[in-house]
Design a protein around this motif. Structure first.
Motif, PDB file in Angstrom:
ATOM      1  N   PRO A 132      -0.721  22.475  17.963  1.00 48.05           N
ATOM      2  CA  PRO A 132      -0.099  21.190  17.761  1.00 48.05           C
ATOM      3  C   PRO A 132      -0.060  21.453  16.576  1.00 48.05           C
ATOM      4  CG  PRO A 132      -2.251  21.076  18.778  1.00 48.05           C
ATOM      5  CD  PRO A 132      -1.899  22.640  18.408  1.00 48.05           C
ATOM      6  N   PHE A 133       0.228  20.660  15.874  1.00 49.12           N
ATOM      7  CA  PHE A 133       0.552  19.914  14.494  1.00 49.12           C
ATOM      8  C   PHE A 133       0.643  18.184  14.288  1.00 49.12           C
ATOM      9  CE2 PHE A 133       5.230  20.810  14.673  1.00 49.12           C
ATOM     10  CZ  PHE A 133       5.832  20.355  13.521  1.00 49.12           C
ATOM     11  N   VAL A 134       0.590  17.711  13.535  1.00 49.78           N
ATOM     12  CA  VAL A 134       1.318  16.361  12.443  1.00 49.78           C
ATOM     13  C   VAL A 134       1.344  16.381  11.449  1.00 49.78           C
ATOM     14  CG1 VAL A 134      -0.711  15.204  14.294  1.00 49.78           C
ATOM     15  CG2 VAL A 134      -1.618  15.801  12.112  1.00 49.78           C
ATOM     16  N   SER A 135       2.104  14.993  10.657  1.00 50.93           N
ATOM     17  CA  SER A 135       2.357  15.480   9.768  1.00 50.93           C
ATOM     18  C   SER A 135       2.161  14.108   9.013  1.00 50.93           C
ATOM     19  CB  SER A 135       4.127  15.950   9.145  1.00 50.93           C
ATOM     20  OG  SER A 135       4.492  16.917   9.783  1.00 50.93           O
ATOM     21  N   THR A 136       1.848  13.906   7.587  1.00 58.53           N
ATOM     22  CA  THR A 136       1.565  12.674   6.655  1.00 58.53           C
ATOM     23  C   THR A 136       2.395  12.394   5.609  1.00 58.53           C
ATOM     24  OG1 THR A 136      -0.601  12.681   7.173  1.00 58.53           O
ATOM     25  CG2 THR A 136       0.035  11.470   5.329  1.00 58.53           C
ATOM     26  N   LEU A 137       4.439  12.007   6.411  1.00 57.17           N
ATOM     27  CA  LEU A 137       4.691  11.420   4.182  1.00 57.17           C
ATOM     28  C   LEU A 137       3.912  10.480   3.630  1.00 57.17           C
ATOM     29  CD1 LEU A 137       7.569  11.262   3.626  1.00 57.17           C
ATOM     30  CD2 LEU A 137       7.992   9.369   5.146  1.00 57.17           C
ATOM     31  N   HIS A 138       3.929  10.943   2.794  1.00 53.17           N
ATOM     32  CA  HIS A 138       3.457  10.350   1.611  1.00 53.17           C
ATOM     33  C   HIS A 138       4.511   9.235  -0.188  1.00 53.17           C
ATOM     34  CE1 HIS A 138      -0.830  12.368   2.084  1.00 53.17           C
ATOM     35  NE2 HIS A 138       0.375  13.404   2.531  1.00 53.17           N
ATOM     36  N   LEU A 139       5.558   9.380   0.913  1.00 52.97           N
ATOM     37  CA  LEU A 139       6.351   8.439   0.208  1.00 52.97           C
ATOM     38  C   LEU A 139       7.223   8.532   0.132  1.00 52.97           C
ATOM     39  CD1 LEU A 139       6.923   8.420  -3.333  1.00 52.97           C
ATOM     40  CD2 LEU A 139       7.677  10.667  -3.244  1.00 52.97           C
ATOM     41  N   SER A 195       1.577   3.563   4.516  1.00 47.41           N
ATOM     42  CA  SER A 195       2.626   2.151   4.048  1.00 47.41           C
ATOM     43  C   SER A 195       3.418   1.627   5.483  1.00 47.41           C
ATOM     44  CB  SER A 195       3.074   2.322   2.612  1.00 47.41           C
ATOM     45  OG  SER A 195       4.272   2.788   3.005  1.00 47.41           O
ATOM     46  N   SER A 196       3.878   0.904   5.504  1.00 49.50           N
ATOM     47  CA  SER A 196       4.673   0.347   6.158  1.00 49.50           C
ATOM     48  C   SER A 196       5.685   0.439   6.008  1.00 49.50           C
ATOM     49  CB  SER A 196       4.591  -1.234   5.766  1.00 49.50           C
ATOM     50  OG  SER A 196       3.303  -1.540   6.510  1.00 49.50           O
ATOM     51  N   GLU A 197       6.100   0.625   4.340  1.00 50.98           N
ATOM     52  CA  GLU A 197       7.544   1.837   3.637  1.00 50.98           C
ATOM     53  C   GLU A 197       7.966   2.801   4.564  1.00 50.98           C
ATOM     54  OE1 GLU A 197       6.521  -2.004   1.219  1.00 50.98           O
ATOM     55  OE2 GLU A 197       4.992  -0.559   2.195  1.00 50.98           O
ATOM     56  N   THR A 198       7.008   3.495   4.515  1.00 56.53           N
ATOM     57  CA  THR A 198       7.191   4.821   4.538  1.00 56.53           C
ATOM     58  C   THR A 198       7.189   5.189   6.155  1.00 56.53           C
ATOM     59  OG1 THR A 198       4.965   4.996   4.692  1.00 56.53           O
ATOM     60  CG2 THR A 198       6.237   6.015   2.229  1.00 56.53           C
ATOM     61  N   LYS A 199       6.206   3.891   7.415  1.00 49.33           N
ATOM     62  CA  LYS A 199       6.560   4.193   8.146  1.00 49.33           C
ATOM     63  C   LYS A 199       8.493   3.342   8.626  1.00 49.33           C
ATOM     64  CE  LYS A 199       5.702   1.862  12.933  1.00 49.33           C
ATOM     65  NZ  LYS A 199       4.809   1.289  13.540  1.00 49.33           N
ATOM     66  N   VAL A 238       0.254   4.589  11.692  1.00 49.78           N
ATOM     67  CA  VAL A 238       0.184   3.787   9.769  1.00 49.78           C
ATOM     68  C   VAL A 238      -1.259   4.373   9.635  1.00 49.78           C
ATOM     69  CG1 VAL A 238       0.281   1.823   8.674  1.00 49.78           C
ATOM     70  CG2 VAL A 238       2.112   2.155  10.120  1.00 49.78           C
ATOM     71  N   ILE A 239      -1.615   4.876   8.756  1.00 54.44           N
ATOM     72  CA  ILE A 239      -3.206   4.768   8.439  1.00 54.44           C
ATOM     73  C   ILE A 239      -3.046   5.099   7.001  1.00 54.44           C
ATOM     74  CG2 ILE A 239      -4.572   6.367   8.069  1.00 54.44           C
ATOM     75  CD1 ILE A 239      -3.909   8.220  10.818  1.00 54.44           C
ATOM     76  N   ILE A 278      -8.347  -5.347 -11.897  1.00 57.01           N
ATOM     77  CA  ILE A 278      -7.232  -5.816 -11.083  1.00 57.01           C
ATOM     78  C   ILE A 278      -5.893  -5.157 -11.091  1.00 57.01           C
ATOM     79  CG2 ILE A 278      -5.786  -7.779 -10.916  1.00 57.01           C
ATOM     80  CD1 ILE A 278      -8.447  -9.303 -12.645  1.00 57.01           C
ATOM     81  N   PRO A 279      -5.532  -4.606  -9.978  1.00 55.16           N
ATOM     82  CA  PRO A 279      -3.509  -3.859 -10.363  1.00 55.16           C
ATOM     83  C   PRO A 279      -2.756  -5.088 -10.899  1.00 55.16           C
ATOM     84  CG  PRO A 279      -4.884  -4.670  -7.955  1.00 55.16           C
ATOM     85  CD  PRO A 279      -5.624  -4.901  -8.854  1.00 55.16           C
ATOM     86  N   ILE A 280      -1.930  -4.498 -11.512  1.00 55.63           N
ATOM     87  CA  ILE A 280      -0.719  -5.639 -11.508  1.00 55.63           C
ATOM     88  C   ILE A 280       0.363  -4.172 -10.993  1.00 55.63           C
ATOM     89  CG2 ILE A 280       0.538  -6.688 -13.009  1.00 55.63           C
ATOM     90  CD1 ILE A 280      -2.066  -6.939 -14.687  1.00 55.63           C
ATOM     91  N   ARG A 281       1.252  -4.755 -10.074  1.00 52.48           N
ATOM     92  CA  ARG A 281       1.705  -3.659  -9.768  1.00 52.48           C
ATOM     93  C   ARG A 281       3.401  -3.644  -8.917  1.00 52.48           C
ATOM     94  NH1 ARG A 281       1.219  -0.021  -4.221  1.00 52.48           N
ATOM     95  NH2 ARG A 281       3.691  -0.376  -4.853  1.00 52.48           N
ATOM     96  N   THR A 282       4.486  -3.339  -9.130  1.00 57.89           N
ATOM     97  CA  THR A 282       5.474  -3.212  -8.453  1.00 57.89           C
ATOM     98  C   THR A 282       5.368  -3.101  -7.528  1.00 57.89           C
ATOM     99  OG1 THR A 282       6.413  -0.944  -8.097  1.00 57.89           O
ATOM    100  CG2 THR A 282       7.054  -2.111 -10.785  1.00 57.89           C
ATOM    101  N   PRO A 283       6.678  -3.980  -6.601  1.00 63.14           N
ATOM    102  CA  PRO A 283       7.129  -3.517  -5.323  1.00 63.14           C
ATOM    103  C   PRO A 283       7.398  -2.057  -4.671  1.00 63.14           C
ATOM    104  CG  PRO A 283       8.724  -5.345  -5.337  1.00 63.14           C
ATOM    105  CD  PRO A 283       7.999  -4.710  -7.055  1.00 63.14           C
ATOM    106  N   ALA A 284       6.805  -1.300  -5.300  1.00 68.72           N
ATOM    107  CA  ALA A 284       6.962  -0.126  -4.600  1.00 68.72           C
ATOM    108  C   ALA A 284       6.352  -0.471  -3.512  1.00 68.72           C
ATOM    109  CB  ALA A 284       7.026   1.015  -5.599  1.00 68.72           C
ATOM    110  N   ALA A 285       6.290   1.571  -2.408  1.00 72.02           N
ATOM    111  CA  ALA A 285       5.299   1.089  -0.799  1.00 72.02           C
ATOM    112  C   ALA A 285       4.401   0.935  -1.107  1.00 72.02           C
ATOM    113  CB  ALA A 285       5.993   2.298  -0.653  1.00 72.02           C
ATOM    114  N   GLY A 286       3.448   0.949  -0.604  1.00 73.17           N
ATOM    115  CA  GLY A 286       2.100  -0.021  -0.177  1.00 73.17           C
ATOM    116  C   GLY A 286       1.972  -1.178  -0.851  1.00 73.17           C
ATOM    117  N   ALA A 287       2.443  -2.011  -1.633  1.00 73.45           N
ATOM    118  CA  ALA A 287       1.953  -3.259  -2.418  1.00 73.45           C
ATOM    119  C   ALA A 287       1.657  -3.966  -1.384  1.00 73.45           C
ATOM    120  CB  ALA A 287       3.515  -3.400  -3.297  1.00 73.45           C
ATOM    121  N   ALA A 288       2.888  -4.221  -0.114  1.00 74.00           N
ATOM    122  CA  ALA A 288       2.460  -5.497   0.647  1.00 74.00           C
ATOM    123  C   ALA A 288       1.476  -5.153   1.548  1.00 74.00           C
ATOM    124  CB  ALA A 288       3.321  -5.674   0.961  1.00 74.00           C
TER     125      ALA A 288
END
Length: 408
Positions: A146-153, A176-180, A196-197, A326-336
């Motif tokens: 069997p196999f599992v996969s991770t979506l990283h982007l 992240s929630s967005e990649t889900k 989600v992990i 301190i991170p300053i980032r855009t709302p790209a996936a993972g930010a929330a």
């Protein structure tokens, strides 16, 4: 982006990876996990595999990586994994272009995969690069593994041909929630198959520096002790938004603040970015140290900028938070998932160099704000994004898949 040496125990039971002990009859007996990734680059996915692999090794699981080897100038190649107890197998995985060379590589990869399976004998396969998923499917059909996969982007191509050639295994892990949501909406993966992990980092390595460690890190980068420093750690490619940070530096300079930006990493845009900085009148404020340990850069920094146009989870944000940066980032996936705006970091709009400059200016002028946000960033990262939590949750997924596969 560090080197570790962890002891390896030989026995792993399901009790070690769950909150409540289970019956001895449900002992976990798998001992081998095979990671698949097309190439080893200097990005976060390669680092994530090392962090996850080291955590699995510490729990008695043998880990191997099959990849096309190192691409780019960095130290995260096959020997990096081998030196830390993770066996590497060279497989010439093709890229997604249509060419005679890729046809040949695809055939050679099938032969190589058969040799990998015969030699390593994995109990489960973990795909970390979508284009290698057909090989995991081949292993499943040919050997019953069997196999599992991770979506990283988030935002990877999802047209009809891409969907046809994408296989996600028994469980798809979203970082992240967005990649889900992207897996569900763009690839039709049912929500009950997605877990989600969040990516985690080693909190014993990524920690706030002592005064002497901060001083040494700044000396290594040629930065004065009293200079305000903002870093951007990542590939020197358009997606990371280095140009936005350069424009922010120019804005800060017009307000009388001569901040230093450390742009660590390698990529195709270095000369272009150097010229852009010079033309903006801030060439003397930008450092390009190349590929370097991210902790060194973070220990020298007051803030981390990540004005990315696209992300999956941005592991470097977690590394920064662990270090109290301190991170300053855009709302790209993972930010929330990572940041509560204004509490443990800041989220700025895409392409907004003025917002980036304004937030950094507030931080360097307000010591209490800087201290409070730094402490909150470190605490939330240690609570939510530790290596241990990531490894335990991943082991639970492996266990669930294997229990079903073995008819338990």
């Amino acid at each position: 982006m560090k080197n570790l040496g962890l002891g390896v125990s030989r026995r792993l039971t399901i009790q070690h990876i769950t909150e409540k002990p289970l019956n001895v009859e449900r002992e976990l007996t798998f001992v081998r996990v095979l990671f698949l990734i097309r190439i080893l680059d200097s990005g976060g996915v390669t680092t994530h595999m090392m962090t996850l692999g080291q955590g699995l090794l510490a729990r008695g699981v043998q880990v191997a990586v099959a990849s096309g080897g190192r691409v780019g100038i960095h130290t995260h190649g096959p020997e990096w994994f081998s030196s830390h107890g993770i066996q590497h197998y060279q497989v010439p995985f093709p890229d997604q272009r249509i060419s005679l060379r890729n046809v040949r590589n695809a055939i050679a990869s099938l032969r190589a995969i058969r040799r990998v399976v015969a030699d390593f004998r994995p109990d489960i396969v973990h795909v970390h690069f979508r284009s290698t998923s057909p090989y995991a499917q081949y292993i499943h059909y040919s050997y019953g593994i069997p196999f599992v996969s991770t979506l990283h982007l988030e935002g990877i191509p999802s047209g009809p041909l891409y969907r046809l050639g994408s296989f996600w295994g028994s469980t798809a892990i979203a970082i992240s929630s967005e990649t889900k949501e992207y897996l569900i909406k763009s690839f039709g993966v049912s929500s009950d198959r997605v877990r989600v992990i969040h990516n985690g980092v080693d909190e014993t390595y990524f920690r706030p520096p002592t005064a002497s460690e901060r001083r040494n890190a700044r000396a290594m980068l040629g930065v004065g002790l009293n200079s305000p420093v903002i870093s951007l750690i990542g590939r020197l490619e358009p997606v990371k938004g280095h140009d936005v940070l350069i424009r922010a530096l120019r804005g800060l300079r017009t307000m009388g603040v001569k901040a230093i930006a450390v742009m660590a990493g390698e990529g195709s845009r270095r000369q272009e970015l150097e010229k852009l900085a010079t033309d903006a009148g801030v060439g003397d404020q930008v450092r390009f140290p190349g590929y370097i340990d991210s902790r060194t850069v973070l220990w020298a920094s007051d803030a981390l900028a990540l004005p990315s146009r696209k992300e999956g989870f941005a592991l470097v944000v977690v590394e920064a938070m662990m270090c109290g940066v301190i991170p300053i980032r855009t709302p790209a996936a993972g930010a929330a998932d990572q940041i509560k705006d204004g509490m443990n970091g800041f989220i700025i709009p895409f392409e907004d160099h003025k917002a980036l400059a304004d937030v950094f200016l507030r931080l360097i002028r307000d010591e209490n704000l800087r201290r409070n946000v730094s402490a909150a960033a470190s605490e939330s990262a240690r609570r939510n994004f530790s290596q241990r939590k990531m490894v335990e949750e991943t082991l639970k997924v492996y266990n669930e898949v294997l229990l079903v596969h073995r008819g338990s």
